[in-house]
Design a protein around this motif. Structure first.
Motif, PDB file in Angstrom:
ATOM      1  N   LEU A 298       0.866  -1.178   0.000  1.00  0.00           N
ATOM      2  CA  LEU A 298       0.000   0.000   0.000  1.00  0.00           C
ATOM      3  C   LEU A 298       0.903   1.229   0.000  1.00  0.00           C
ATOM      4  CD1 LEU A 298      -2.934   1.012   0.157  1.00  0.00           C
ATOM      5  CD2 LEU A 298      -2.720   1.006   2.649  1.00  0.00           C
ATOM      6  N   GLY A 299       1.340   1.614  -1.196  1.00  0.00           N
ATOM      7  CA  GLY A 299       2.269   2.722  -1.324  1.00  0.00           C
ATOM      8  C   GLY A 299       1.934   3.576  -2.522  1.00  0.00           C
ATOM      9  N   PRO A 300       2.736   4.601  -2.793  1.00  0.00           N
ATOM     10  CA  PRO A 300       2.468   5.482  -3.937  1.00  0.00           C
ATOM     11  C   PRO A 300       2.380   4.683  -5.228  1.00  0.00           C
ATOM     12  CG  PRO A 300       4.206   6.366  -2.520  1.00  0.00           C
ATOM     13  CD  PRO A 300       3.948   4.978  -2.053  1.00  0.00           C
ATOM     14  N   PRO A 301       1.501   5.066  -6.164  1.00  0.00           N
ATOM     15  CA  PRO A 301       0.651   6.265  -6.127  1.00  0.00           C
ATOM     16  C   PRO A 301      -0.710   6.057  -5.451  1.00  0.00           C
ATOM     17  CG  PRO A 301       0.515   5.241  -8.277  1.00  0.00           C
ATOM     18  CD  PRO A 301       1.501   4.426  -7.500  1.00  0.00           C
ATOM     19  N   TRP A 302      -0.914   4.904  -4.861  1.00  0.00           N
ATOM     20  CA  TRP A 302      -2.188   4.681  -4.166  1.00  0.00           C
ATOM     21  C   TRP A 302      -2.003   4.630  -2.639  1.00  0.00           C
ATOM     22  CZ3 TRP A 302      -0.377   1.438  -8.086  1.00  0.00           C
ATOM     23  CH2 TRP A 302       0.367   0.322  -7.657  1.00  0.00           C
ATOM     24  N   ALA A 303      -0.943   5.226  -2.147  1.00  0.00           N
ATOM     25  CA  ALA A 303      -0.721   5.268  -0.702  1.00  0.00           C
ATOM     26  C   ALA A 303      -1.921   5.908  -0.008  1.00  0.00           C
ATOM     27  CB  ALA A 303       0.549   6.053  -0.384  1.00  0.00           C
ATOM     28  N   THR A 304      -2.331   5.306   1.106  1.00  0.00           N
ATOM     29  CA  THR A 304      -3.513   5.741   1.842  1.00  0.00           C
ATOM     30  C   THR A 304      -3.250   5.592   3.334  1.00  0.00           C
ATOM     31  OG1 THR A 304      -4.835   4.777   0.037  1.00  0.00           O
ATOM     32  CG2 THR A 304      -6.018   5.450   2.024  1.00  0.00           C
ATOM     33  N   PRO A 305      -3.712   6.522   4.169  1.00  0.00           N
ATOM     34  CA  PRO A 305      -3.593   6.312   5.619  1.00  0.00           C
ATOM     35  C   PRO A 305      -4.136   4.940   6.009  1.00  0.00           C
ATOM     36  CG  PRO A 305      -4.350   8.532   5.179  1.00  0.00           C
ATOM     37  CD  PRO A 305      -4.347   7.821   3.859  1.00  0.00           C
ATOM     38  N   TYR A 306      -3.366   4.225   6.851  1.00  0.00           N
ATOM     39  CA  TYR A 306      -3.609   2.793   7.021  1.00  0.00           C
ATOM     40  C   TYR A 306      -3.563   2.413   8.494  1.00  0.00           C
ATOM     41  CZ  TYR A 306      -3.065  -2.248   5.936  1.00  0.00           C
ATOM     42  OH  TYR A 306      -3.221  -3.612   5.825  1.00  0.00           O
ATOM     43  N   LEU A 307      -4.503   1.548   8.889  1.00  0.00           N
ATOM     44  CA  LEU A 307      -4.552   0.999  10.245  1.00  0.00           C
ATOM     45  C   LEU A 307      -4.727  -0.508  10.154  1.00  0.00           C
ATOM     46  CD1 LEU A 307      -4.894   1.204  13.378  1.00  0.00           C
ATOM     47  CD2 LEU A 307      -7.347   1.503  12.973  1.00  0.00           C
ATOM     48  N   VAL A 308      -3.933  -1.244  10.937  1.00  0.00           N
ATOM     49  CA  VAL A 308      -4.091  -2.691  11.075  1.00  0.00           C
ATOM     50  C   VAL A 308      -4.403  -2.990  12.537  1.00  0.00           C
ATOM     51  CG1 VAL A 308      -3.018  -4.961  10.813  1.00  0.00           C
ATOM     52  CG2 VAL A 308      -2.455  -3.121   9.210  1.00  0.00           C
ATOM     53  N   ILE A 309      -5.385  -3.849  12.779  1.00  0.00           N
ATOM     54  CA  ILE A 309      -5.711  -4.340  14.120  1.00  0.00           C
ATOM     55  C   ILE A 309      -5.575  -5.860  14.075  1.00  0.00           C
ATOM     56  CG2 ILE A 309      -7.452  -4.450  15.945  1.00  0.00           C
ATOM     57  CD1 ILE A 309      -8.762  -1.952  14.718  1.00  0.00           C
ATOM     58  N   TYR A 310      -4.801  -6.413  14.992  1.00  0.00           N
ATOM     59  CA  TYR A 310      -4.525  -7.850  14.952  1.00  0.00           C
ATOM     60  C   TYR A 310      -4.344  -8.360  16.379  1.00  0.00           C
ATOM     61  CZ  TYR A 310      -2.067 -12.252  13.932  1.00  0.00           C
ATOM     62  OH  TYR A 310      -1.695 -13.563  13.871  1.00  0.00           O
ATOM     63  N   GLY A 311      -4.824  -9.578  16.637  1.00  0.00           N
ATOM     64  CA  GLY A 311      -4.788 -10.150  17.974  1.00  0.00           C
ATOM     65  C   GLY A 311      -3.693 -11.172  18.170  1.00  0.00           C
ATOM     66  N   ALA A 312      -3.069 -11.135  19.338  1.00  0.00           N
ATOM     67  CA  ALA A 312      -1.987 -12.071  19.643  1.00  0.00           C
ATOM     68  C   ALA A 312      -2.479 -13.498  19.807  1.00  0.00           C
ATOM     69  CB  ALA A 312      -1.259 -11.631  20.916  1.00  0.00           C
ATOM     70  N   MET A 313      -3.794 -13.690  19.974  1.00  0.00           N
ATOM     71  CA  MET A 313      -4.367 -15.031  20.107  1.00  0.00           C
ATOM     72  C   MET A 313      -5.192 -15.412  18.872  1.00  0.00           C
ATOM     73  SD  MET A 313      -3.595 -16.827  22.763  1.00  0.00           S
ATOM     74  CE  MET A 313      -2.417 -16.486  24.073  1.00  0.00           C
ATOM     75  N   ASP A 314      -4.909 -14.783  17.742  1.00  0.00           N
ATOM     76  CA  ASP A 314      -5.595 -15.133  16.496  1.00  0.00           C
ATOM     77  C   ASP A 314      -5.312 -16.599  16.180  1.00  0.00           C
ATOM     78  OD1 ASP A 314      -6.252 -15.415  13.658  1.00  0.00           O
ATOM     79  OD2 ASP A 314      -6.346 -13.227  13.609  1.00  0.00           O
ATOM     80  N   GLY A 315      -6.377 -17.370  15.963  1.00  0.00           N
ATOM     81  CA  GLY A 315      -6.217 -18.784  15.648  1.00  0.00           C
ATOM     82  C   GLY A 315      -6.294 -19.059  14.163  1.00  0.00           C
TER      83      GLY A 315
END
Length: 1005
Positions: free
Chosen positions: A682-699
């Motif tokens: 996710l970078g130029p020229p389509w770079a967009t403000p980005y958030l990832v949420i991820y859990g330490a116990m994801d199965g």
């Protein structure tokens, strides 16, 4: 639609205390019939609110109501007050009332004015034993007023004097007045054995006065028993003298127990401190530095019912605060091994059992400096550990101050302290002016609370300092030991100075800007289907159906045309679900987003779809929504995807630009995303403000399957060209972020020991609501007040309070325009670590036990989930270091020194299940230097261990040290010239050994 709000507070006339539970009715006075505008019950603090609209007025030509109020008893029968003779004619859109009702009119509804003496279980008592905690709970006072609590000996001499503030209900909440009553003398700091204290205080009477402005307003007698029979647990030395606080290495941990209600074999546990204990609370023996659990078995003789036992030797004790739990062992009963507090267990409840203080200078923010920055602001919470340090509070929340004796200078024991709450100042202002001005809304400097500190118990040092904090802003708390209204170093303590101590903010988890939302669904009956091509080149036909919510002026709105008229247009937020998920499982987010001013939708995808096909279907729904809402739908769009949808929304940002679609995608959120189809950047020229949420116990996406792992980490690592943040949530799973099929992965790739670590479903929803809402408000509405969440500076109140014993959030953050020092990319050789990305020379000055390794992190560490290169290094001595030679770098225009760091999983060099720490030193060309402790700004947390250890992650977090910390005045250290920085050095002065991975060393904003 115009609304009228009628707010107010019903109080006891004599004290100003709010009266809860009363029934309030608001009327519009007319010539013939008075219209009832609405009704409400008063809240716990006496406040009420009634909302009405013009449709509630009988006369159609009235523009504004003529308001009066009536207040009734809770059953609505007895009239207590009426303002019928004082009508507010032509009321404005907001009218506020302060209603005062005499106590004799209210009767028992006014509440009782009294002093309650309570023990550490909360039971009211008149007689106390030596060694117990004397707590007080006082009701019927003026709200938010400062009182002095003075305890006198029977000869009239004052033993203890504490200043406290009443809350919004006019009560002084349970406050510890004299911990371990009689075992020390607060006037002289004399310590006694239990037997000596019994002899001195047996049968004596004490007198408690509640004073305001020098005048006694209440009084109560306290009696010590002639005989002492209640169980008492005391931290002592080998002779039995009370000694439950000392510097690490100075003493053993010894428990003396008296008047035990059982005999035979007992087991003693040294456990992490809680601020209260209730039956059912889980506990675990502390792990000592020697590696063994802090447990000791003791034999108690039937005729004695007491013991003294060493639990740990001095060299085994880590700095911290601990409690003692004593359990009778009944052989043959398996539940004796269940580490859950039983009603028959004994525990040091409100008095901390043992405080092992870190060596005082080691707790300093600046190495060798004299400013004492410690966490002070906090809140009481309903579950373990019952008190929580906090750096953010919701508007209207109570703010408490707690001086933790684990880091308190021993010289402060027995000294009076004044607690100031002040507006936070920047570095230049603090350097120029260290005077303290207590907030005007708290009464200014004359109303500052003062009390005698106790170096062995945080509960005694805990005070309510700001009831109903309702002024958004940044604040510091100062413990002024000189009582001169000046921040003096090294004597005083501040929560702040280098960064704001705490902030009052609205909580994005609960905050809304619209009272109502509307909603509807559409499906293929009206919108048809769409055929797209998936990532394997196969056609997929998808029915176009979705759930939609929007801001509304009234409840029950079901059509796009009923969207609120408060704004010309609204941003759109759209959810793309994952494989096996249901698009109807995100209504909790859609409802909240609509009430935050977004047109919000969750779209349907078929089972088995990949990433690109999800993106293409998303575009169809954007067009549908634009068509439905017309000009009300702004081309300002945030997209959030879960699992495969989390990868799909990143693909959508690229395809939108490549296909020339023109959709204004201005924010992207990946919730527990895959990274298995197109391995997006996710970078130029389509770079967009980005958030990832991820859990330490994801199965479902647990990682551990080969480099780089199929999780959100690689997506985050590769994203560039815009702001980005990664929220790594300890205890979070994959599916509990949706309400349908929330427990699908509850047992996937997990063992029995993982289950107690998993956050409940409600906490997952709070995390998603808080962080996703704030991110969209930040990026789509331009509200910069949320940026601190994504830098790791604060956690929303509702999230922080949810499961404080389990929840931990580690944050990565990156901004554009940084001055990069080293990202460790490029060709990797055994010596490539010696030259930074910026060209700076790198050297360990011959101190490290082995050369650092620079390479892809998943190459040097099989537990790394990252798709980035970094540096792995180990140290084995307090003098070890790693230094960058920068020449004369000008970093004055940057806000922070930033780097990513993690403990290496399973490294024996790191303290087991404990945070790691280090100092970061800047030096200028004039040889001025200053070293800052990293943990003061970001915890370098121990990895969350999983039973299937291949899924335990060496997950990077971002440490951001404000550059002002290197320039603010700190006695005993030098200021660094930020226009000419010659060197940056990692100094391993906090722990003797460690092994970490480092990346993204830079100066940033």
């Amino acid at each position: 639609m115009i609304t009228f709000r009628i707010r107010g507070t019903v109080r006891v006339a004599e004290t100003g205390a709010g009266v809860p539970g009363l029934f309030v009715k608001a009327y519009d006075q007319d010539l013939l019939f008075d219209d009832l505008l609405g009704s409400a019950y008063t809240q716990a603090d006496g406040r009420f609110e009634i909302v009405t609209t013009p449709e509630d007025f009988r006369e159609f030509f009235e523009v504004k109501p003529d308001i009066y109020l009536k207040v009734f008893s809770p059953d609505g029968e007895t009239l207590l007050y009426s303002s019928e003779n004082a009508v507010r004619f032509r009321a404005g859109r907001l009218e506020e009332f302060d209603i005062r009702i005499p106590r004799d009119r209210l009767g028992s509804l006014a509440g009782e004015s009294r002093v309650r003496l309570i023990d550490d279980t909360g039971q009211e008592r008149e007689t106390f034993d030596v060694g117990e905690s004397l707590d007080v709970h006082i009701t019927g006072l003026r709200p938010e007023a400062v009182y002095d609590l003075v305890l006198y000996d029977q000869d009239g001499a004052a033993i203890v004097a504490n200043g406290v503030i009443s809350n919004g209900r006019g009560e002084i909440e349970p406050t510890t007045l004299w911990p371990q009553l009689g075992c020390d003398d607060p006037r002289t700091d004399e310590r006694l054995t239990f037997e000596e204290a019994q002899e001195r205080w047996r049968g004596r009477g004490l007198r408690l006065e509640v004073r305001q402005n020098g005048r006694a307003v209440m009084e109560q007698t306290v009696r010590l028993g002639d005989s002492f029979t209640r169980p008492v647990l005391l931290g002592t030395d080998e002779r039995g003298v009370v000694r439950n606080g000392f510097v690490a290495g100075d003493s053993d941990a010894v428990l003396s127990a008296y008047n035990l209600p059982f005999h035979g074999d007992v087991r003693v546990f040294l456990v992490a401190r809680q601020h209260d204990w209730r039956p059912g609370n889980p506990f675990a023996a502390a792990q000592l530095a020697s590696g063994r659990p802090a447990i000791a078995d003791v034999r108690v003789e039937s005729g004695n019912r007491r013991f003294r036992q060493r639990i740990a030797e001095a060299h085994e004790l880590r700095p911290g605060a601990y409690d003692f739990v004593v359990r009778q062992i009944r052989y043959g009963y398996e539940d004796d091994e269940d580490l859950v507090l039983r009603p028959t267990d004994l525990v040091t409840r409100r008095i901390t059992g043992l405080v092992v203080r870190q060596e005082f200078m080691q707790s300093k923010t600046v190495h060798g400096g004299c400013v004492n920055w410690l966490p002070i602001s906090g809140r009481t919470i309903i579950g373990p550990p019952y008190f929580q340090y906090a750096d953010a509070f919701q508007v209207g929340e109570n703010v408490y101050a707690a001086l933790d004796p684990a880091a308190l200078d021993p010289n402060h024991k027995g000294k009076m302290v004044a607690l100031y709450v002040v507006q936070s100042k920047d570095a230049a202002t603090w350097t120029a002016d260290k005077s303290l001005t207590h907030l005007a809304q708290l009464g200014g400097n004359p109303a500052v609370q003062k009390f005698l500190t106790q170096s062995d118990c945080i509960n005694h040092n805990t005070r309510l300092v700001w009831p109903n904090a309702n002024a958004p802003g940044l604040y510091d708390i100062v413990a002024d030991f000189n009582d001169n209204a000046v921040l003096d170093s090294p004597g005083d303590i501040i929560d702040g100075y280098f960064a704001p101590g705490f902030r009052i903010v609205t909580d994005p988890t609960t905050e809304t800007s619209f009272a109502n939302h509307g909603g509807f669904q559409y499906d293929e009956m009206s919108q048809g289907s769409k055929t797209v091509t998936n990532d394997f080149g196969n056609p997929v036909t998808v029915p176009l159906k979705a759930v939609v919510r929007f801001p509304a002026d009234m409840g029950g709105a079901t059509m796009p045309g009923q969207i609120s008229g408060a704004q010309l247009s609204y941003p759109m937020t759209i959810i793309v679900h994952g494989n096996g998920h249901d698009y109807q499982g995100y209504d909790y987010l859609l409802d909240h987003w609509a009430q935050n001013g977004f047109i919000a939708a969750s779209i349907h995808l078929n089972g088995g779809m990949t990433g690109t096909d999800r993106a293409l279907i998303l575009f169809e729904h954007i067009n549908i929504l634009k068509g439905m809402f017309g000009g009300k739908a702004a081309n300002n769009i945030g997209i959030m995807g879960h699992s495969r949808g989390g990868e799909g929304v990143v693909i959508a940002a690229r395809k939108n630009q490549q296909m020339g679609l023109g959709h204004g995608i201005n924010a992207v959120i990946s919730l527990a995303p895959t990274d298995q189809y197109t391995h997006e950047t996710l970078g130029p020229p389509w770079a967009t403000p980005y958030l990832v949420i991820y859990g330490a116990m994801d199965g479902d996406l647990a990682g551990g399957d080969g480099p780089p792992s199929d999780t959100g980490f690689p997506l985050y690592d590769r994203a560039n060209g815009q702001k980005k943040s990664f929220i790594f949530v300890y205890g979070a799973t994959h599916d509990r972020f949706t309400t349908i099929g929330a427990d699908t992965d509850l047992f996937w790739r997990k063992g029995p020991s993982d289950q107690p670590k998993i956050l409940n479903a409600a906490t997952h929803l709070l995390v998603a609501k808080g962080y996703a809402t704030a991110f969209f408000r930040w990026q789509l509405r331009g509200e910069d007040q949320w940026v601190g969440m994504f830098r790791g500076e604060w956690v929303p109140t509702a999230v922080a309070q949810a499961e404080p014993a389990k929840l931990k959030i580690c944050v990565q953050y990156s901004n554009t325009g940084a001055s990069l020092i080293d990202d460790f990319e490029g060709v990797h050789t055994p010596l490539s670590w010696k030259v930074a990305t910026s060209g700076a020379g790198v050297d360990d000055l011959g101190t490290l036990p082995a050369a650092p390794q620079e390479d892809k992190l998943y190459v040097v560490d099989g537990h790394s989930p990252h798709d980035t290169a970094g540096l792995q290094l180990r140290w084995d001595n307090f003098g070890d270091k790693l230094e960058y030679t920068l020449g004369a770098l000008n970093v004055k225009n940057f806000a922070a020194l930033s780097f990513r760091i993690t403990q290496k999983v399973d490294s024996p060099s790191n303290p087991a299940d404990q945070p790691q720490d280090l100092y970061v030193t800047l030096s200028d060309t004039m040889a001025n230097s200053r070293s800052i402790k990293a943990s003061k700004f970001t915890e370098i947390a121990a990895p969350q261990k999983r039973e299937l250890n291949q899924y335990t992650k060496s997950a990077l977090c971002t440490v951001r040290i404000p550059l002002s910390a290197y320039t603010i005045e700190v006695i005993g250290t030098q200021k660094v010239d930020l226009t000419s920085v010659a060197a940056l050095r990692f100094d391993f002065l906090a722990n003797a050994t460690g092994e970490v991975e480092i990346d993204s060393v830079e100066f940033s904003n």
